[in-house]
Design a protein around this motif. Structure first.
Motif, mmCIF file in Angstrom:
data_model
loop_
_atom_site.group_PDB
_atom_site.id
_atom_site.type_symbol
_atom_site.label_atom_id
_atom_site.label_comp_id
_atom_site.label_asym_id
_atom_site.label_seq_id
_atom_site.Cartn_x
_atom_site.Cartn_y
_atom_site.Cartn_z
ATOM 1 N N TYR A 99 19.775 7.220 4.264
ATOM 2 C CA TYR A 99 20.060 7.765 2.933
ATOM 3 C C TYR A 99 21.192 8.791 2.996
ATOM 4 O O TYR A 99 22.134 8.756 2.191
ATOM 5 N N LEU A 100 21.138 9.687 3.977
ATOM 6 C CA LEU A 100 22.179 10.718 4.113
ATOM 7 C C LEU A 100 23.535 10.093 4.439
ATOM 8 O O LEU A 100 24.569 10.529 3.924
ATOM 9 N N VAL A 101 23.523 9.084 5.291
ATOM 10 C CA VAL A 101 24.774 8.396 5.653
ATOM 11 C C VAL A 101 25.363 7.701 4.435
ATOM 12 O O VAL A 101 26.574 7.737 4.192
ATOM 13 N N GLU A 102 24.502 7.073 3.644
ATOM 14 C CA GLU A 102 24.941 6.364 2.424
ATOM 15 C C GLU A 102 25.585 7.341 1.438
ATOM 16 O O GLU A 102 26.629 7.075 0.856
ATOM 17 N N PRO A 141 13.594 6.423 -0.134
ATOM 18 C CA PRO A 141 12.198 6.089 0.209
ATOM 19 C C PRO A 141 11.209 6.656 -0.793
ATOM 20 O O PRO A 141 11.244 7.848 -1.109
ATOM 21 N N LYS A 142 10.363 5.780 -1.314
ATOM 22 C CA LYS A 142 9.431 6.183 -2.371
ATOM 23 C C LYS A 142 8.341 7.104 -1.846
ATOM 24 O O LYS A 142 7.974 7.082 -0.676
ATOM 25 N N ILE A 153 5.784 8.263 9.086
ATOM 26 C CA ILE A 153 6.789 9.258 9.475
ATOM 27 C C ILE A 153 7.986 8.587 10.127
ATOM 28 O O ILE A 153 9.144 8.902 9.825
ATOM 29 N N ASN A 154 7.725 7.623 11.021
ATOM 30 C CA ASN A 154 8.812 6.899 11.695
ATOM 31 C C ASN A 154 9.674 6.106 10.701
ATOM 32 O O ASN A 154 10.896 6.052 10.821
ATOM 33 N N LYS A 155 9.004 5.508 9.713
ATOM 34 C CA LYS A 155 9.737 4.765 8.671
ATOM 35 C C LYS A 155 10.639 5.706 7.877
ATOM 36 O O LYS A 155 11.784 5.382 7.579
ATOM 37 N N ARG A 156 10.102 6.858 7.564
ATOM 38 C CA ARG A 156 10.871 7.820 6.771
ATOM 39 C C ARG A 156 12.037 8.413 7.567
ATOM 40 O O ARG A 156 13.087 8.704 7.004
ATOM 41 N N VAL A 157 11.829 8.620 8.845
ATOM 42 C CA VAL A 157 12.908 9.126 9.699
ATOM 43 C C VAL A 157 14.127 8.211 9.590
ATOM 44 O O VAL A 157 15.260 8.668 9.392
ATOM 45 N N LEU A 158 13.895 6.905 9.690
ATOM 46 C CA LEU A 158 14.985 5.927 9.604
ATOM 47 C C LEU A 158 15.563 5.867 8.191
ATOM 48 O O LEU A 158 16.779 5.870 7.997
#
Length: 265
Positions: free
Chosen positions: A110-113, A87-88, A100-105
């Motif tokens: 990102y961590l799963v990837e 996420p940029k 914040i909600n967008k970044r949470v997802l």
């Protein structure tokens, strides 16, 4: 294979479905501030999948921590991460509920990837993201004589290491030995000895490890005070010293001295 076909092959290999062993969930967020600015702290819950995990553990990281992780990983895994979305950064509106909600997802994905790629999930830079701030705090508390607080943090770190370092559990030894030192200085010799047994089990195949001799010396002292068998430990110590000596003098350092020197920047 043509160049194009080869590229397609590796792209397919890279995204091949792998069984997920650890689950990352950004459970919540909060707005924090220091003397310079406001920022968002994201609470990451790390949980093993595939079986019951009673040791759910969580950490907090801010966007800049994720950003630093991404930059560091790109230095070593640029090709592997060419399709990984991060996420940029936004200059305005980063504290709004929508952002914040967008970044949470996005950060959770990102961590799963990253975890899906073996080379990354086993890298030191990746694992350090989850434990380094806590390690710094734990060792600082230990060096300051705050053994109770240090013990609490080290126990959380060990839970994280058990989940993230199954490929090389020997990396847990310094943390386990730090816990031994904490329990010993808190005069809980029984628990100190129990934890030292776990550390020794991880070192059995690594008698040349820097913690091996100091740990055995501490265990012999603990076993003697607890009235339990120390003869077998003494034999391991003598055997280990003989193997390490090879005509050279073994440096005398206690387990506590070794632990205190860890994580000094």
């Amino acid at each position: 294979m043509t160049t194009k076909e080869l590229q397609q092959y590796w792209k397919q290999e890279k995204h091949e479905a792998k069984p997920v062993k650890v689950l990352f969930e950004i459970q919540s967020s909060r707005i924090a501030e220091d003397f310079l600015s406001k920022f968002v702290m994201y609470k990451i819950v790390i949980l093993k999948t595939g079986s019951f995990d009673g040791s759910k553990v969580s950490i907090e990281r801010r966007y800049s921590d994720f950003e630093k992780l991404h930059r560091n990983l790109l230095k070593d895994f640029k090709d592997e991460m060419e399709d990984v979305l991060f996420p940029k950064k936004v200059l305005m509106g980063n504290l709004t509920e929508e952002m914040i909600n967008k970044r949470v997802l996005a950060l959770g994905d990102y961590l799963v990837e990253l975890y899906s790629m073996k080379c990354i999930r086993r890298s030191k830079k990746y694992i350090d993201f989850f434990i380094d701030p806590e390690l710094d705090e734990a060792y600082s508390c230990l060096r300051g004589g705050q053994y109770g607080k240090a013990l609490e943090i080290f126990q959380q770190i060990i839970c994280l290491q058990e989940k993230l370092t199954e490929h090389c559990l020997v990396v847990m030894v310094p943390s386990l030995c730090a816990v031994v030192v904490c329990y010993k200085d808190l005069e809980d010799l029984k628990k100190a000895y129990e934890v030292s047994l776990k550390a020794l089990a991880l070192l059995e195949k690594h008698p040349g490890h820097r913690y091996y001799i100091p740990l055995l010396e501490t265990m012999i002292s603990l076993a003697y005070k607890l009235g339990t068998d120390f003869v077998s430990l003494q034999e391991k110590l003598e055997k280990g010293e003989k193997k390490m000596r090879q005509g050279l003098e073994i440096p005398t350092v206690t387990l506590k001295e070794l632990v205190v020197k860890e994580c000094v920047h």
